[in-house]
Every structure is written in structure tokens, then in C-alpha cells.
Scaffold this motif. Structure first.
Motif, mmCIF file in Angstrom:
data_model
loop_
_atom_site.group_PDB
_atom_site.id
_atom_site.type_symbol
_atom_site.label_atom_id
_atom_site.label_comp_id
_atom_site.label_asym_id
_atom_site.label_seq_id
_atom_site.Cartn_x
_atom_site.Cartn_y
_atom_site.Cartn_z
ATOM 1 N N LEU A 246 -34.546 13.917 12.747
ATOM 2 C CA LEU A 246 -33.206 13.543 12.281
ATOM 3 C C LEU A 246 -32.155 14.005 13.278
ATOM 4 O O LEU A 246 -32.148 15.149 13.721
ATOM 5 C CB LEU A 246 -32.935 14.188 10.916
ATOM 6 C CG LEU A 246 -31.606 13.796 10.243
ATOM 7 C CD1 LEU A 246 -31.625 12.315 9.836
ATOM 8 C CD2 LEU A 246 -31.340 14.677 9.032
ATOM 9 N N CYS A 247 -31.285 13.074 13.591
ATOM 10 C CA CYS A 247 -30.193 13.370 14.511
ATOM 11 C C CYS A 247 -28.916 12.844 13.904
ATOM 12 O O CYS A 247 -28.709 11.637 13.856
ATOM 13 C CB CYS A 247 -30.463 12.692 15.842
ATOM 14 S SG CYS A 247 -29.067 12.901 16.928
ATOM 15 N N LEU A 248 -28.069 13.728 13.435
ATOM 16 C CA LEU A 248 -26.809 13.297 12.832
ATOM 17 C C LEU A 248 -25.632 13.807 13.645
ATOM 18 O O LEU A 248 -25.653 14.921 14.162
ATOM 19 C CB LEU A 248 -26.702 13.840 11.401
ATOM 20 C CG LEU A 248 -27.736 13.315 10.402
ATOM 21 C CD1 LEU A 248 -27.579 14.020 9.060
ATOM 22 C CD2 LEU A 248 -27.617 11.803 10.228
ATOM 23 N N ASN A 249 -24.634 12.941 13.750
ATOM 24 C CA ASN A 249 -23.321 13.334 14.293
ATOM 25 C C ASN A 249 -23.347 13.692 15.774
ATOM 26 O O ASN A 249 -22.448 14.391 16.248
ATOM 27 C CB ASN A 249 -22.744 14.530 13.507
ATOM 28 C CG ASN A 249 -22.828 14.326 12.011
ATOM 29 O OD1 ASN A 249 -22.552 13.229 11.526
ATOM 30 N ND2 ASN A 249 -23.238 15.352 11.292
ATOM 31 N N GLN A 250 -24.374 13.256 16.484
ATOM 32 C CA GLN A 250 -24.402 13.539 17.923
ATOM 33 C C GLN A 250 -23.671 12.434 18.683
ATOM 34 O O GLN A 250 -23.783 11.259 18.345
ATOM 35 C CB GLN A 250 -25.846 13.600 18.440
ATOM 36 C CG GLN A 250 -26.644 14.795 17.941
ATOM 37 C CD GLN A 250 -26.295 16.103 18.640
ATOM 38 O OE1 GLN A 250 -25.169 16.276 19.110
ATOM 39 N NE2 GLN A 250 -27.229 17.029 18.663
ATOM 40 N N PRO A 251 -22.957 12.805 19.715
ATOM 41 C CA PRO A 251 -22.306 11.793 20.549
ATOM 42 C C PRO A 251 -23.329 11.069 21.434
ATOM 43 O O PRO A 251 -24.451 11.543 21.623
ATOM 44 C CB PRO A 251 -21.341 12.618 21.398
ATOM 45 C CG PRO A 251 -21.981 13.958 21.491
ATOM 46 C CD PRO A 251 -22.707 14.164 20.183
ATOM 47 N N GLN A 252 -22.903 9.951 21.980
ATOM 48 C CA GLN A 252 -23.751 9.165 22.882
ATOM 49 C C GLN A 252 -24.229 10.016 24.064
ATOM 50 O O GLN A 252 -25.335 9.829 24.562
ATOM 51 C CB GLN A 252 -22.941 7.950 23.388
ATOM 52 C CG GLN A 252 -23.704 6.970 24.267
ATOM 53 C CD GLN A 252 -24.722 6.134 23.488
ATOM 54 O OE1 GLN A 252 -24.726 6.133 22.259
ATOM 55 N NE2 GLN A 252 -25.589 5.442 24.217
ATOM 56 N N ALA A 253 -23.412 10.987 24.490
ATOM 57 C CA ALA A 253 -23.764 11.805 25.658
ATOM 58 C C ALA A 253 -25.084 12.546 25.429
ATOM 59 O O ALA A 253 -25.871 12.725 26.368
ATOM 60 C CB ALA A 253 -22.646 12.811 25.955
ATOM 61 N N VAL A 254 -25.338 12.973 24.192
ATOM 62 C CA VAL A 254 -26.584 13.678 23.909
ATOM 63 C C VAL A 254 -27.775 12.729 24.001
ATOM 64 O O VAL A 254 -28.835 13.067 24.536
ATOM 65 C CB VAL A 254 -26.507 14.375 22.529
ATOM 66 C CG1 VAL A 254 -27.878 14.858 22.064
ATOM 67 C CG2 VAL A 254 -25.528 15.538 22.583
ATOM 68 N N LEU A 255 -27.580 11.515 23.498
ATOM 69 C CA LEU A 255 -28.641 10.501 23.601
ATOM 70 C C LEU A 255 -28.969 10.241 25.071
ATOM 71 O O LEU A 255 -30.134 10.138 25.464
ATOM 72 C CB LEU A 255 -28.180 9.214 22.911
ATOM 73 C CG LEU A 255 -29.219 8.120 22.673
ATOM 74 C CD1 LEU A 255 -30.283 8.599 21.698
ATOM 75 C CD2 LEU A 255 -28.562 6.853 22.138
ATOM 76 N N GLU A 256 -27.932 10.172 25.881
ATOM 77 C CA GLU A 256 -28.154 9.898 27.307
ATOM 78 C C GLU A 256 -28.818 11.091 28.005
ATOM 79 O O GLU A 256 -29.642 10.911 28.895
ATOM 80 C CB GLU A 256 -26.833 9.495 27.983
ATOM 81 C CG GLU A 256 -26.402 8.119 27.501
ATOM 82 C CD GLU A 256 -25.022 7.682 28.008
ATOM 83 O OE1 GLU A 256 -24.431 8.396 28.837
ATOM 84 O OE2 GLU A 256 -24.554 6.626 27.547
ATOM 85 N N TRP A 257 -28.460 12.303 27.617
ATOM 86 C CA TRP A 257 -29.116 13.495 28.167
ATOM 87 C C TRP A 257 -30.596 13.497 27.781
ATOM 88 O O TRP A 257 -31.466 13.752 28.618
ATOM 89 C CB TRP A 257 -28.411 14.756 27.670
ATOM 90 C CG TRP A 257 -29.089 16.062 27.988
ATOM 91 C CD1 TRP A 257 -29.587 16.966 27.102
ATOM 92 C CD2 TRP A 257 -29.350 16.605 29.290
ATOM 93 N NE1 TRP A 257 -30.136 18.041 27.759
ATOM 94 C CE2 TRP A 257 -30.011 17.851 29.109
ATOM 95 C CE3 TRP A 257 -29.098 16.175 30.594
ATOM 96 C CZ2 TRP A 257 -30.421 18.652 30.176
ATOM 97 C CZ3 TRP A 257 -29.503 16.977 31.654
ATOM 98 C CH2 TRP A 257 -30.156 18.199 31.447
ATOM 99 N N MET A 258 -30.901 13.179 26.521
ATOM 100 C CA MET A 258 -32.285 13.079 26.073
ATOM 101 C C MET A 258 -33.076 12.101 26.933
ATOM 102 O O MET A 258 -34.176 12.380 27.379
ATOM 103 C CB MET A 258 -32.350 12.521 24.639
ATOM 104 C CG MET A 258 -32.069 13.471 23.521
ATOM 105 S SD MET A 258 -31.750 12.524 21.985
ATOM 106 C CE MET A 258 -33.174 11.395 21.929
#
Lengths: 331, 331
Positions: A246-258
Motif C-alpha cells: 500500500l502506497c498512499l499520499n506519495q508524490p510522483q517523485a517517489v514513484l520515479e525514485w522507485m
């Protein structure tokens, strides 16, 4: 009764803040495996630990750090949410075998050997060629066994995963993935892997990440419970848990870092695509504070006994971690 | 009886190997504060911890890690030598306040704010200008107080030391230095410092490093005991310990790393000189396995009671550390 249960989520990577800790507490969850790092080096990992120390200090009325299953029992007894930390990649140990014990002592209880790509230890699930566990990987598995750091192969490729299961003297886990029979994706796991994992005492945590589910964000609770039931029929309910991803409330930047870390100049979309590059929509029955309770009730409606539903919701994780986190006895 | 005593050496930086651990065990010492780092960054400090973990693993019949004074009692009861780790400089925290707690959790129990030079926290004893505790230094003192990491000002300048004593809400130490009344050297401490330190509950460990002693390597045991006695008359015996600064079997490279780190292109000779650049000759009465016992007997010959000699040999360190290593209570 759900409220009496030890409820453990085997992986989340939400935007950790006080508001979310309140949501977690309201959910009745006992403990959560929180991802501390994806691609961070040893040095950068120290800063992630420092950030977690500050969260523990500033939210001591809501959360507490978990270093052993005795801490989980304390969390349950005091009504706090226990948080245990893990790494989705082996980057925290750089190229140094001795950092496994250092990171374990710091509170890194679980570590994946790979995150999608080839690592120094093994091959990730998005590589074309899977060469299995590396020389360093064999040493790392032995050392993780010794110090009681849990081996997680969620993002690893098939051969590497089978070899890790075989090489490890202790049961390992796939903290967050689903069977490919339910949804065929590179991140999901074949029956061969699930059978080999569980035959050696390992645990698989079912993922609620839409990209891992049949029909994505439209997956129903009933479909999810059917997947759990079919897996239980195949390998036994005692090897199953939840690792919601579960990933809630994360900005797009975290998705891109992942997805991109520092390894790609071009944007890599992971399980998404150029036209679907954002976070997937959360499941309506698993996005607020009642997600775990919904699964608990769903499993019982699907024919699981209350005791079995309790095993899947947390008891299996508890027993697996209790054994796995003990340092290996000598002799 | 010496053998029944808790004997603690408040600082050594010998060449740590199995042979030396056997010497330590034969000496009847209960616990030793071992220097883990001089100038190492946070990342490099992790490698030093990894090396110590390996020493503990490979010499578990002789030594054990000390994280609290309960561990010292275990060491005494099992006949092992307890080792607790410290840093002679603040380099392990880089420029990051949160690394104090990270390093404390890893087992760094003691940290100097400076090592001879100006640091990010305070001024070292070889600087011409002592500007006292810095902005970061004030934050670091507060954080060290909070997490129970001992503040050590052995290599700090006078004003910085007095300010640290004043700013710290908990007693601090000078783990290894001597009074300037016995030998006037930049590394030794004035009566003002020793009085302020001990008035606030702090501890000074007497050094056996020849450069800190009257007559250097010719200093007699009687001279040493006279220095202890004079200090006891001035501030009370309960604030005194031993911090031998003993360094055995180290190559010249370690001396140069201590003195030069990465900060100087020209060779810095520290307390030595161009014509006296090597390790000083060890004291004949403090170089083998009977050094601490020699001091114990020397103090009694000099008029200390057996109980007082036991305080100086380790009991004072034990009590100081027992209080100082506890995390600060809230409210």
C-alpha cells in the motif's frame, strides 16, 4: 474478533506522517513492515534511519519501533502501531558483507536481494537474463541467515528466487507479490516458486497493489479472497500473509525514485506505461482504515474459519518473523 | 582484592587482535573503552563497526561488546573482557544531527566533540583561537544528552570544554588527559577545567601516554600516584578514573592517521616533533598485563584505601557510565 487479532501488514510505503499514523492506529493494525529504502547507499540509509528515529520520537503516542516480536506484543498491549523497517534492495550494504550485521543492528529487519534490476547479489524480475545468485549473493545469504535478517525475493527473477530458497538455511519470504495464476505479471510468482518457498517454511504476502491483481483497480474483494483460497489449497494456509504494497499520499517523485533510482536517464515506467505513468487508483475496499478488517471478513465469507483468517491477517507473519529474526544459534 | 574489582580502562587504541585480547584477559581488566574512529566519516565508521563485529564474532571466548553497564556485569561474571566503542572526533556524524542517535544505536557510546583541531562542534586543543561551542555543537550536546551518548572533551580547548560542561544537562567526561599541574601540555587540563568538570558530576581519566606525564616515559609509578592523590585532594576521589591512552603494537601509519587525518599535506607531529616522530616508549610499569594492578597497588602504597583504589580503577567509571548511557527521561 478482529480487534483481538495480531494484524501485520508485510509491506507498505505510504507517506509516513502523523495523520497517516492516526489512520493506521484506527485500522486496528498491530504492526507494519515499512520500506525504508529503495536505492539508497549505506550512507543514505543512515539518513532514512535518522528520519524514522525522529518519527518515532515525535509520534511516540501512536507508533513504536519493532526490533523483535516481543515488541509486537508490546505494541498490541499498549495500543500502538509497531513499525519494522526493511529495504527493497541490497543497496544499504554497498559492496561490504559486514554491513549486513551493521544494518541489522540498526533495525533493518528485512532486505530484498534485488529490486527489479540485476544487483550485486541476484537478478531482478525485469531483467531478460536471470543468472541466479552471485558469488557475493551466496555470502550475503549466509550472513543474513547468521544475523537473523529476513531474505525477501519479492522483486527478484525466478531462477534467483529458487536458488535463494535453496541456498538459504532458513525460510525466506516474498513479502508482497501475488501468484501468476491469478494475474500474469513479471512481478508475480509462479506456482513452482510458491511451492518451493512454502515447502521450506517460507511465507508469501498477498499484494493489494492494483498492478499485481486481476482486473487491476477493479479487482473485487471476492476475487482477492478467491486467490488466497486457491493458494491455501495449493500450499496450506499457514504460509500466507498480507503484504499490501500500500502506497498512499506519495508524490510522483517517489514513484520515479522507485522506478528509476539513479540508473536510468530515460524514464522507466515499471509496471505502468507512458500513458499510465502515475500511481494506480487504490482499491476502494483497501484504502482507508478498514482494509485489513475487510479482508478478514471477506476471507470468512469465502469459507475460511475465523482462526484461519487470523493466521492470514497476521499470525503467520508473527510466527515467521519470530523464528527468522533470532540470530542463528551456533553449533 | 584486585581480582574482585570492576576494572575499567577509559581509553585504549591498541592494535586489536586475538593475541592482545588474551593479554587483556590475563590483566584482569573488566572493560575497555576502545577508540573506533579518529577522522572517519559516517560511512567509514560503519566499516569500523563491521570490523569490530567480526572481532567479537571471532573472539567470542575472550571479548564481548558492551552496550550498557549490565553488559559489564556479565563480562565480569563470565570472565570476558568487555569492549565499548567511542569516537575521538565528531566525524562519524558528518553534518547531520540525526546521526547521533543512529551511531548511539550502533554502539558508539562516547564521542569527543573535537580532536585537536576545530570541528563542526567545538575547538580543539591545538588551535590558536578557541571560539567555544558552535551552533551545531549546542544542538549536538542536547541530542547527545537525550540519547545517552557520553560527551568527551579530552582533545578540546579550554573555553570549549568549559562551555560544554556548562551547556550539557548531564555530566561529561575527559576520558584521557592529565592535570597541567603535573605536566604542562596543550592536551592536559587546567585546575579550572577539572574543578568545573567534577563540580557537575563529571569524570577525568588519568592518561598513561608518556607525552601527558611528568618526565615522559621516565615517569615513575610513584609520580603517577602523586598526581592522582593531588587531584583527589582537590576535587574528591569519586570523580577520578583511568583512561590510559594505551597504544600497543600499532604501526606508524596509525599514528600518522591520528595526527594528520586528511587535513594536512605537511606532516603534523602532534605531541611529538620532527626528531621524535614515532610512538613514545611505553612505561615499563604499564605495558603488559599487570599495568592496572600495578596502579591499584601503587595507589594503596601511596595512602589510598583499598576501596578508594577500587573506585579509581573502575568503580567511578562504572557509576558515571551507568547514569550517562541511559536515555534521558522525558518531562
Amino acid at each position: 474478533m478482529y480487534q483481538q487479532r495480531i494484524v501485520i501488514d508485510g509491506l507498505q510505503y505510504c507517506n509516513w506522517n502523523r495523520e497517516y499514523f492516526q489512520t493506521l492506529k484506527a485500522s486496528g493494525i498491530t504492526a507494519v513492515h515499512a520500506t525504508a529504502v529503495y536505492h539508497e547507499t549505506a550512507r543514505e540509509t543512515l539518513s532514512r534511519f535518522a528520519e524514522w528515529n525522529l518519527r518515532f520520537e515525535q509520534n511516540a503516542d501512536l507508533i513504536m519501533p519493532i526490533h523483535s516480536m516481543a515488541d509486537v506484543e508490546t505494541a498490541k498491549a499498549t495500543g500502538k502501531v509497531g513499525i519494522f523497517l526493511g529495504a527493497q534492495n541490497c543497496s544499504p550494504i554497498d559492496d561490504e558483507i559486514g554491513l549486513i550485521e551493521v544494518m541489522r543492528k540498526q533495525g533493518l529487519l528485512i532486505m530484498q536481494l534485488t529490486y527489479n534490476n540485476q544487483s550485486l547479489l541476484a537478478t531482478g524480475c525485469y531483467e531478460k537474463n536471470d543468472t541466479g545468485i552471485t558469488r557475493f549473493g551466496k555470502q550475503a545469504i549466509e550472513e543474513m541467515n547468521r544475523v537473523g535478517m529476513i531474505i525477501d525475493m519479492s522483486h527478484s527473477a525466478e531462477r534467483s528466487t529458487l536458488e535463494a530458497i535453496d541456498l538459504s538455511s532458513r525460510p525466506i519470504c516474498i513479502s508482497h507479490a501475488n501468484p501468476t495464476f491469478a494475474h500474469d505479471a513479471l512481478r508475480n510468482k509462479s506456482n513452482d516458486v510458491i511451492k518451493a518457498l512454502t515447502a521450506r517454511g517460507g511465507l508469501i504476502g498477498f499484494s493489494l497493489y492494483p498492478f499485481h491483481l486481476p482486473n487491476g483497480s477493479q479487482c473485487t474483494l471476492e476475487d482477492f479472497c478467491q486467490m488466497v483460497a486457491t493458494t491455501a489449497d495449493m500450499v496450506g494456509v499457514e504460509h500466507l500473509g498480507i503484504g499490501s504494497d500500500l502506497c498512499l499520499n506519495q508524490p510522483q517523485a517517489v514513484l520515479e525514485w522507485m522506478r528509476n533510482g539513479r540508473w536510468s536517464k530515460a524514464m522507466d515506467y515499471g509496471e505502468g506505461s507512458v500513458n499510465n505513468s502515475g500511481w494506480p487508483d487504490a482499491l476502494p475496499w483497501f484504502c482507508g482504515s478498514s482494509g485489513m478488517e475487510n479482508i478478514y471478513n471477506g476471507l470468512m465469507r469465502h469459507g475460511f474459519s475465523e482462526s484461519e483468517a487470523g493466521q492470514v491477517l497476521g499470525e503467520n507473519w508473527f510466527n515467521f518473523l519470530k523464528d527468522g529474526l533470532e540470530p542463528q544459534s551456533k553449533g
